[in-house]
Scaffold this active site. Structure first.
Site, PDB file in Angstrom:
ATOM      1  N   LYS A  83       8.526  -7.544 -11.454  1.00  0.00           N
ATOM      2  CA  LYS A  83       7.626  -7.309 -10.324  1.00  0.00           C
ATOM      3  C   LYS A  83       8.348  -6.512  -9.246  1.00  0.00           C
ATOM      4  CE  LYS A  83       8.817 -11.762  -8.233  1.00  0.00           C
ATOM      5  NZ  LYS A  83       8.321 -13.059  -7.726  1.00  0.00           N
ATOM      6  N   TYR A 106      23.042   3.329  19.735  1.00  0.00           N
ATOM      7  CA  TYR A 106      22.049   2.927  20.727  1.00  0.00           C
ATOM      8  C   TYR A 106      22.519   1.742  21.564  1.00  0.00           C
ATOM      9  CZ  TYR A 106      18.235   5.828  18.889  1.00  0.00           C
ATOM     10  OH  TYR A 106      17.432   6.873  18.525  1.00  0.00           O
TER      11      TYR A 106
END
Length: 385
Positions: A46, A265
């Site tokens: 999956k 940042y």
């Protein structure tokens, strides 16, 4: 299927690249098959084979001998069918109105998990005739599945139509990764009751972790998933699986920065020394999670340092915050001239274990694999027999 290693592609020049070792994948499946003892080993593919490609992984596992596959959605099963022509493909989300053509045209087996799905499936059989199904029973997870009581009533219901022909009854352990958990034994006992009631129907309880619990948990069919792809299945136990995926990012620039300057940042990381920084072409848009950052992540408690990469024989730490497309590594301790712009740094693989990197971000290997973005150039090392 994707190009194999000997076919020309852009792998050598890609900003991001992912190597999938299909031979290691198949070796892992064979090992798990042996550990499953008398039970057959299926394969869970999956989520695009845990992010690594359902076509190539599915085909390789099929050639290695897997004949029972598990997917989450009917569309995944339809894709897999072309690569596993004689396999049984179980769809774990079951079947819903409007999906009948998918199931019948691609010979998919719905895993029914509720009274509503059972009722709909009975109506489908009335129109279409016989078709196999599976039943999922909740033995303590409180996720998908019929209750034990509902399953027992169904097993004893002599009025159910003859066309209703389950080929598998399954359940799932919620603490299989913790062998000492008492819940495993409690779930095992409840599942034994159900499997006994469905006499003549195959039973499956164990995914990757459950296989390691021993023969009592194996029943007729096991469902290895994360272990196939090289991930850890059992807590606090050395991982015996071969690495399957290696993710690498290209270094775009190597820059110098002075002690006292900040990185990325928010200036969350302040350099304590004059440093050399490698700026690599990977970020959270590529599944290299922001929580792997070297600094400035308030919610991460378990690991303070952030992730490391591997290059030129050395582990190098992430510094500052990971951004959408870029990550910065501190390469100050590498010898001068050891690396250059254009070289590749390993994010996870043979040198940086998948689950070690995941823990640095407060998560698990499953999430790193299934979060891989679309910008990786992929190379598949052939795993066919």
């Amino acid at each position: 299927m994707a190009a194999l290693i000997d076919e020309a592609d852009n792998f050598d020049v890609a900003p991001l690249r992912l190597t999938v070792d299909l031979a290691a994948l198949c070796d892992n499946w064979r090992d798990l098959s042996r550990l499953s003892g008398r039970a057959r080993a299926g394969a869970v593919v999956k989520a695009d084979a845990y992010g690594l490609g359902i076509e190539d992984c599915g085909a390789s596992l099929y050639h290695a001998g897997a004949r029972d596959f598990f997917v989450a959605a009917a569309s995944e099963g339809a894709t897999l069918r072309a690569y596993a022509p004689e396999a049984r493909i179980f769809v774990l989300s079951g079947i819903w109105p409007g999906q009948e053509e998918h199931f019948f045209d691609n010979d998919l087996v719905p895993v029914l998990a509720s009274e509503e799905q059972l009722a709909f499936w009975m109506s489908v059989l009335a129109d279409r005739g016989d078709h196999p199904c599976a039943l999922q029973v909740d033995t303590g997870f409180n996720r998908l599945g019929l209750s034990v009581e509902e399953a027992m009533e169904l097993a004893e219901d002599v009025s159910r139509p003859a066309s209703f022909s389950p080929v598998l009854v399954l359940s799932h352990l919620h603490s299989g990764d913790t062998p000492s958990a008492e819940a495993n034994r409690a779930q095992l006992q409840r599942f034994r009751e159900v499997s006994t009631a469905f006499e003549g129907v195959e039973a499956s309880l164990s995914a990757s972790a459950g296989i390691a619990l021993g023969a009592d948990y194996h029943f007729d069919l096991t469902r290895p998933g994360i272990a196939l792809y090289g991930g850890e299945a059992v807590n606090s136990v050395a991982n015996p699986m071969r690495p399957v995926a290696t993710a690498e990012a290209r270094i775009l620039q190597i820059r110098t920065a002075s002690a006292g300057e900040t990185v990325s940042y928010g200036g969350a990381h302040r350099l304590a020394r004059d440093s050399r920084l490698a700026v690599a072409s990977v970020g959270y848009a590529d599944g290299y999670l922001r929580n792997l950052s070297g600094a400035g992540i308030a919610l991460r408690d378990s690991v303070k340092t952030g992730a490391f990469g591997f290059i030129a024989g050395h582990r190098v730490p992430v510094v500052g915050r990971i951004t959408m497309d870029l990550t910065i590594f501190d390469v100050t301790d590498l010898p001068q001239g050891a690396i250059a712009a254009g070289d590749y740094i390993e994010l996870f693989g043979h040198n940086m274990a998948l689950d070690e990197v995941a823990r640095a971000g407060g998560t698990i290997g499953y999430e790193l694999l299934t979060s891989l973005g679309l910008r990786y150039e992929r190379r598949y090392l052939d795993g066919k027999i």
